[in-house]
Design an enzyme around this catalytic site. Sequence first.
Site, PDB file in Angstrom:
ATOM      1  N   HIS A 183      18.551  61.139  29.701  1.00 31.87           N
ATOM      2  CA  HIS A 183      17.640  60.043  29.356  1.00 31.87           C
ATOM      3  C   HIS A 183      18.354  58.711  29.251  1.00 31.87           C
ATOM      4  O   HIS A 183      19.509  58.621  28.859  1.00 31.87           O
ATOM      5  CB  HIS A 183      16.810  60.357  28.109  1.00 31.87           C
ATOM      6  CG  HIS A 183      17.599  60.471  26.839  1.00 31.87           C
ATOM      7  ND1 HIS A 183      17.850  59.396  26.024  1.00 31.87           N
ATOM      8  CD2 HIS A 183      18.176  61.528  26.233  1.00 31.87           C
ATOM      9  CE1 HIS A 183      18.549  59.793  24.967  1.00 31.87           C
ATOM     10  NE2 HIS A 183      18.756  61.090  25.075  1.00 31.87           N
ATOM     11  N   ASP A 235      17.023  55.884  27.589  1.00 30.45           N
ATOM     12  CA  ASP A 235      16.832  55.094  26.367  1.00 30.45           C
ATOM     13  C   ASP A 235      17.825  55.519  25.280  1.00 30.45           C
ATOM     14  O   ASP A 235      18.391  56.615  25.318  1.00 30.45           O
ATOM     15  CB  ASP A 235      15.392  55.192  25.849  1.00 30.45           C
ATOM     16  CG  ASP A 235      15.002  56.600  25.423  1.00 30.45           C
ATOM     17  OD1 ASP A 235      15.428  57.571  26.073  1.00 30.45           O
ATOM     18  OD2 ASP A 235      14.267  56.736  24.417  1.00 30.45           O
ATOM     19  N   ASP A 238      24.902  59.798  23.908  1.00 34.30           N
ATOM     20  CA  ASP A 238      23.476  60.129  23.867  1.00 34.30           C
ATOM     21  C   ASP A 238      22.696  59.012  24.510  1.00 34.30           C
ATOM     22  O   ASP A 238      22.251  58.112  23.834  1.00 34.30           O
ATOM     23  CB  ASP A 238      23.060  60.346  22.400  1.00 34.30           C
ATOM     24  CG  ASP A 238      21.618  60.772  22.236  1.00 34.30           C
ATOM     25  OD1 ASP A 238      20.992  61.153  23.230  1.00 34.30           O
ATOM     26  OD2 ASP A 238      21.110  60.716  21.101  1.00 34.30           O
ATOM     27  N   GLU A 265      12.846  59.324  25.694  1.00 34.79           N
ATOM     28  CA  GLU A 265      13.192  60.586  25.045  1.00 34.79           C
ATOM     29  C   GLU A 265      13.312  60.416  23.542  1.00 34.79           C
ATOM     30  O   GLU A 265      12.869  61.259  22.775  1.00 34.79           O
ATOM     31  CB  GLU A 265      14.511  61.132  25.622  1.00 34.79           C
ATOM     32  CG  GLU A 265      14.863  62.551  25.179  1.00 34.79           C
ATOM     33  CD  GLU A 265      15.648  62.637  23.870  1.00 34.79           C
ATOM     34  OE1 GLU A 265      15.842  63.758  23.377  1.00 34.79           O
ATOM     35  OE2 GLU A 265      16.072  61.591  23.331  1.00 34.79           O
ATOM     36  N   GLU A 266      13.908  59.321  23.122  1.00 31.57           N
ATOM     37  CA  GLU A 266      14.174  59.133  21.689  1.00 31.57           C
ATOM     38  C   GLU A 266      12.883  58.940  20.883  1.00 31.57           C
ATOM     39  O   GLU A 266      12.904  59.009  19.660  1.00 31.57           O
ATOM     40  CB  GLU A 266      15.120  57.942  21.464  1.00 31.57           C
ATOM     41  CG  GLU A 266      16.518  58.133  22.059  1.00 31.57           C
ATOM     42  CD  GLU A 266      17.356  59.185  21.323  1.00 31.57           C
ATOM     43  OE1 GLU A 266      16.879  59.761  20.321  1.00 31.57           O
ATOM     44  OE2 GLU A 266      18.491  59.433  21.768  1.00 31.57           O
ATOM     45  N   HIS A 322      23.854  58.986  16.982  1.00 27.93           N
ATOM     46  CA  HIS A 322      22.841  58.093  16.400  1.00 27.93           C
ATOM     47  C   HIS A 322      23.469  57.249  15.280  1.00 27.93           C
ATOM     48  O   HIS A 322      22.758  56.651  14.486  1.00 27.93           O
ATOM     49  CB  HIS A 322      21.629  58.866  15.819  1.00 27.93           C
ATOM     50  CG  HIS A 322      20.730  59.447  16.874  1.00 27.93           C
ATOM     51  ND1 HIS A 322      19.448  59.823  16.626  1.00 27.93           N
ATOM     52  CD2 HIS A 322      20.941  59.696  18.180  1.00 27.93           C
ATOM     53  CE1 HIS A 322      18.898  60.290  17.751  1.00 27.93           C
ATOM     54  NE2 HIS A 322      19.800  60.231  18.688  1.00 27.93           N
TER      55      HIS A 322
END
Length: 550
Positions: free
Chosen positions: A169, A171, A202, A236-237, A510
């Site tokens: 992904h 984003d 990520d 996705e997030e 994150h």
Amino acid sequence: MIGGREAAFAFRSTRSSSPVASQSSKMATGRTQLQTFLWVAALGLCGTVLALLTVAFVRAYSARPSTAARPAFQALKDSQRRVEAAFTPRERRELKLVLQGAIQLQTVSFSADDQNTTALAEFGSYIQKAFPAVFASTFIQHEVIGEYSHLFTVQGSNSQLQPYMLLAHIDVVPASPEGWDVDDPFSAEERDGYIYGRGTLDNKNSVMAILHALEFLLRRNYQPHRSFYIGLGHDEEVGGQKGAKKIVAKLESRGVRLSFLLDEGSFIYDGIVTGIEKPVATIAVTEKGAITANLTVMLEPGHSSAPPKRTSIGILSEALTKLEQHPLPNLFGHGAEIMMFEQLAPDFRFPLNIIMANLWLFAPLVGKFLEQTPTTNALVRTTTAITMFHGGIKSNVIPPSANATVNFRIHSSQTVDEVLEIVDKTIDDKRVKIEAEDAFDPLPISSWDDHTFGVQVFRQTILDVFPEVGSIVPGVCIGNTDSRHYGSLTNDIYRFNPVFFKNTDLPRFHGLNERISTENYEKQVEFIFQLIQNSDINPPTESHASLHEL
Ligand SMILES: *[C@@H]1O[C@H](CO)[C@@H](O)[C@H](O)[C@H]1NC(C)=O
Ligand SMILES: *[C@@H]1O[C@H](CO)[C@@H](O)[C@H](O)[C@H]1NC(C)=O
Ligand SMILES: *[C@@H]1O[C@H](CO)[C@@H](O)[C@H](O)[C@H]1NC(C)=O
Ligand SMILES: [Zn+2]
């Protein structure tokens, strides 16, 4: 990955000095004691039940995963035309610069309706420039889906072979500069051999590694035999409704069935699993489910000078206290997590090897042990997190209503309905209204054996690219990924990022100082480069697999 980290950080070493491990020395002491307890338990058994121990040893050493499938696979591999990765210094420089450029585009998802669409659009133009061979290829079709997501269809030369799919992904979650070792989380600054920046783990590393591996294969005149798809989601997030969901709908409308699918999720854990020296490549075969539940209490408003015995706030608080004091049951041994422990068993040092090889006996003990830290607790049960609370309007008014939001993450052996039933019984109060939204069951468990094509390809590719890895095992993702939307296209979904993950990397996810080493990034590109070639081999078991499907 969204909303939670992968669970195999598990059995974090008690010797660890990572910030998370040192957060609570009480917990650490508890764990040391528990480990001692495990030792004593095992040694106690050694002294008393000799016969049992003999059985245990036999199990521990016969449980090693069979390598029988490998030689045949290897032989076939050698008969195919392969191209070498052997990236030149110039190519390695290109890899780094192109990744840095991708990190610099601030493709942030703030919420489902608030994304940086400027950056998402720029990202689309960026990959066209960065990967000229991919976009010029006559056998690759590129489509933009849902405005900012991308679907690539790579047509293989042999249409008899069932296609597979690679996901990643575009984003990222927000990042503000405070607390970072570099000035700006979107600068992609290189420091001590690492690229720092939001998205380096990520998950732009995967986006760029997939496309760059394909670019380098094309520049070496490689045309894949087996067709495959590349899906790059842009939300996705925040749930994947606009990206992944639409890609799936498109593929469904074309009648696509996939041999396997690989997404982000788990890592190569290095020095994280207590009692195992060599790095452990963990490939997640399922993800936990989830429920977001709203709890509401409504009562007659009134003046606080003559209050009723209970107010809505008091009643709701009591319900929430019950939930925290009565966590859902420890289900260790009943879900997919057991596969990881069983397969790792022979690699643990004594006496953990004996314990893990005999979970029929030790599961309750190991389950208790795993309960002790939040990450390992997440592996053994459906977790409960009270995330929001609202109540009251004025200091002298009886609150007409109070409401709270509770986020449950469902263990792979439970369902949404089962969890709601238990929650209802636990609260046991008709005044508390419970409404579930955004609820989904744990994802089905993908196949894991020597005959599964995807698993063969991953094993072979990890052996090719990461010879230092000691074990390759199935795991459980405690967060969620875009792959959860792909269940209608294949039963075999795997979640794995070919990146080394150490104790100190846990808070970067994150969080602050997310980074990837340039060396590891090159390896990730090489992993995809070899995975595509390894997937072109038609292993002897495939006819069996496709027969099975008919
Ligand atoms: C959106 O992304 C663009 C391009 O990367 C950047 O210049 C801009 O500051 C970003 N805006 C926000 C609100 O993040
Ligand atoms: C649940 O609560 C959240 C937060 O207050 C709110 O955004 C959402 O609309 C609520 N959903 C329902 C069905 O009440
Ligand atoms: C939750 O409670 C607050 C305070 O009583 C109220 O303002 C809000 O509308 C409630 N939200 C829902 C979704 O019921
Ligand atoms: Zn992610």
